[in-house]
Design a protein around this motif. Structure first.
Motif, short mmCIF file in Angstrom:
data_model
loop_
_atom_site.label_atom_id
_atom_site.label_comp_id
_atom_site.label_asym_id
_atom_site.label_seq_id
_atom_site.Cartn_x
_atom_site.Cartn_y
_atom_site.Cartn_z
N ARG A 165 0.85 -1.18 0.00
CA ARG A 165 0.00 0.00 0.00
C ARG A 165 0.89 1.24 0.00
N PRO A 166 0.79 2.08 -1.03
CA PRO A 166 1.75 3.18 -1.18
C PRO A 166 1.43 4.42 -0.36
N TRP A 167 0.21 4.52 0.18
CA TRP A 167 -0.21 5.77 0.80
C TRP A 167 0.44 5.95 2.17
N HIS A 168 0.76 7.20 2.48
CA HIS A 168 1.21 7.53 3.83
C HIS A 168 0.01 7.76 4.75
N ILE A 169 -1.02 8.35 4.18
CA ILE A 169 -2.22 8.70 4.94
C ILE A 169 -3.43 8.52 4.04
N GLY A 170 -4.53 8.05 4.61
CA GLY A 170 -5.78 7.93 3.88
C GLY A 170 -6.86 8.74 4.57
N VAL A 171 -7.76 9.29 3.79
CA VAL A 171 -8.90 10.03 4.31
C VAL A 171 -10.16 9.28 3.89
N LEU A 172 -10.93 8.84 4.87
CA LEU A 172 -12.11 8.02 4.60
C LEU A 172 -13.37 8.82 4.89
N TYR A 173 -14.39 8.59 4.08
CA TYR A 173 -15.65 9.31 4.25
C TYR A 173 -16.74 8.55 3.52
N SER A 174 -17.98 8.89 3.86
CA SER A 174 -19.16 8.35 3.19
C SER A 174 -19.80 9.49 2.41
N TRP A 175 -21.10 9.71 2.60
CA TRP A 175 -21.79 10.73 1.80
C TRP A 175 -21.61 12.15 2.34
N ASP A 176 -21.26 12.29 3.61
CA ASP A 176 -21.04 13.62 4.19
C ASP A 176 -19.56 13.96 4.05
N HIS A 217 -17.49 4.09 3.79
CA HIS A 217 -18.90 3.79 4.02
C HIS A 217 -19.04 2.37 4.55
N LEU A 218 -19.43 2.26 5.80
CA LEU A 218 -19.66 0.96 6.42
C LEU A 218 -20.80 1.11 7.41
N GLU A 219 -21.93 0.56 7.06
CA GLU A 219 -23.12 0.72 7.90
C GLU A 219 -22.87 0.15 9.29
N THR A 254 -18.38 3.20 13.58
CA THR A 254 -18.37 4.29 14.54
C THR A 254 -18.80 5.61 13.92
N ILE A 255 -18.29 5.93 12.74
CA ILE A 255 -18.67 7.18 12.09
C ILE A 255 -20.15 7.16 11.71
N ASP A 256 -20.63 6.05 11.21
CA ASP A 256 -22.04 5.93 10.87
C ASP A 256 -22.90 6.15 12.12
N ARG A 257 -22.48 5.54 13.20
CA ARG A 257 -23.26 5.56 14.44
C ARG A 257 -23.25 6.93 15.11
N HIS A 258 -22.08 7.56 15.20
CA HIS A 258 -21.96 8.79 16.01
C HIS A 258 -21.94 10.07 15.19
N ALA A 259 -21.67 9.98 13.90
CA ALA A 259 -21.59 11.20 13.08
C ALA A 259 -22.71 11.27 12.06
N LEU A 260 -22.77 10.30 11.16
CA LEU A 260 -23.73 10.36 10.06
C LEU A 260 -25.17 10.39 10.55
N HIS A 261 -25.47 9.61 11.55
CA HIS A 261 -26.85 9.53 12.05
C HIS A 261 -27.28 10.78 12.81
N HIS A 262 -26.31 11.64 13.13
CA HIS A 262 -26.61 12.84 13.92
C HIS A 262 -26.25 14.13 13.18
N GLY A 263 -25.73 14.02 11.98
CA GLY A 263 -25.39 15.21 11.21
C GLY A 263 -24.14 15.92 11.67
N ASP A 302 -7.48 8.67 -1.16
CA ASP A 302 -8.85 9.20 -1.14
C ASP A 302 -9.80 8.01 -1.03
N ASN A 303 -10.35 7.83 0.18
CA ASN A 303 -11.10 6.61 0.50
C ASN A 303 -10.26 5.36 0.24
N GLN A 304 -9.01 5.45 0.63
CA GLN A 304 -8.06 4.35 0.58
C GLN A 304 -7.33 4.29 1.92
N PRO A 305 -6.96 3.12 2.40
CA PRO A 305 -7.02 1.82 1.74
C PRO A 305 -8.38 1.12 1.84
#
Length: 252
Positions: free
Chosen positions: A154-165, A193-195, A198-207, A186-189
């Motif tokens: 995996r060549p990336w030093h850092i990855g930034v993950l996100y869903s629809w927000d 989006h994973l239903e 933690t992000i889905d539960r605490h961020a996406l569901h609450h805006g 960018d959304n690697q590795p």
């Protein structure tokens, strides 16, 4: 000393940012198979058991951001807090070529016991800290292995993950791309989006605005490297929050 399934750092820090670290440790509590999942030490020190270096980065980053941090205090192999409760991988029996003996025959009752003892208290603690802030912004810190068995590097030093927000992820990505020495995923590795995660539960569901950061763990294996990455990322995150123009959020 009383065991607690989570650690909270700087709960009284006043800022709106909350840092989360789902896979902070490889600890197996004594109440799970006597504290031994049956894996050799070299496996428990691999990425399959925890996110190497993520806890140190989270601790340093939260201090620089004047933010609290909520971190798990159990190995992801005990129960994975970054999965939905119904996700089949919430309790892993095989991971990156290693069979987990203490999980191999774990039944629904054992899964429920671990959910009640570790998973749910961690998420309850995270929710409590988040809810103490009027307009929270969540920063989730993970690390990834440079190479899975039988897979390409995996060549990336850092990855930034996100869903629809993408309110925070896109400005953060833009600023990271300005760092000429970094290979940025960018959304690697993984996909962000994973239903049920933690992000889905605490961020996406609450805006709540948020971003999930993945750092390659060979770059954060020492305390010095962890602090260096935190020092580098803190001003980029603060600038990205300003770029996102998150109405009503105040940052110093």
């Amino acid at each position: 000393m009383t065991y607690n399934p989570y650690v909270i750092l700087g709960e009284d820090r006043p800022g709106p940012i909350v840092c989360l670290c789902d896979h902070a440790t490889n600890l197996v509590p004594d109440a799970v198979a006597g504290g031994d999942l049956g894996l050799p030490l070299e496996d428990m020190e691999r990425h399959i058991a925890y996110d190497i270096g993520a806890a140190g980065v989270t601790a340093a980053l939260s201090k620089l951001l004047d933010a609290p941090a909520v971190m798990s205090n159990f190995s992801r192999l005990v129960i994975d807090p970054n999965r939905g409760e119904d996700d089949p991988t919430v309790l892993m029996r095989l991971y990156d070529g290693s069979i987990i003996p203490a999980n191999r025959h774990a039944d629904q009752a054992e899964k429920d016991r671990r959910l009640n003892a570790y998973y749910r208290p961690y998420h309850d603690a995270a929710a409590q800290v988040i809810n103490q802030r009027d307009q929270p912004v969540l920063i989730s810190v993970h690390s990834f292995t440079p190479r899975l068995k039988g897979r390409p590097p995996r060549p990336w030093h850092i990855g930034v993950l996100y869903s629809w927000d993408t309110r925070l992820a896109q400005p953060f990505l833009a600023r990271l791309h300005d760092e000429e020495d970094l290979s940025v995923g960018d959304n690697q590795p993984y996909s962000g989006h994973l239903e049920g995660d933690t992000i889905d539960r605490h961020a996406l569901h609450h805006g709540h605005p948020h971003v999930l950061i993945e750092l390659r763990h060979d770059l954060i294996s020492t305390e010095q490297d962890q602090k260096a990455w935190a020092t580098r990322l803190a001003p980029i995150l603060l600038a990205s929050i300003e770029d996102a123009n998150l109405k009503g959020h105040e940052y110093g």
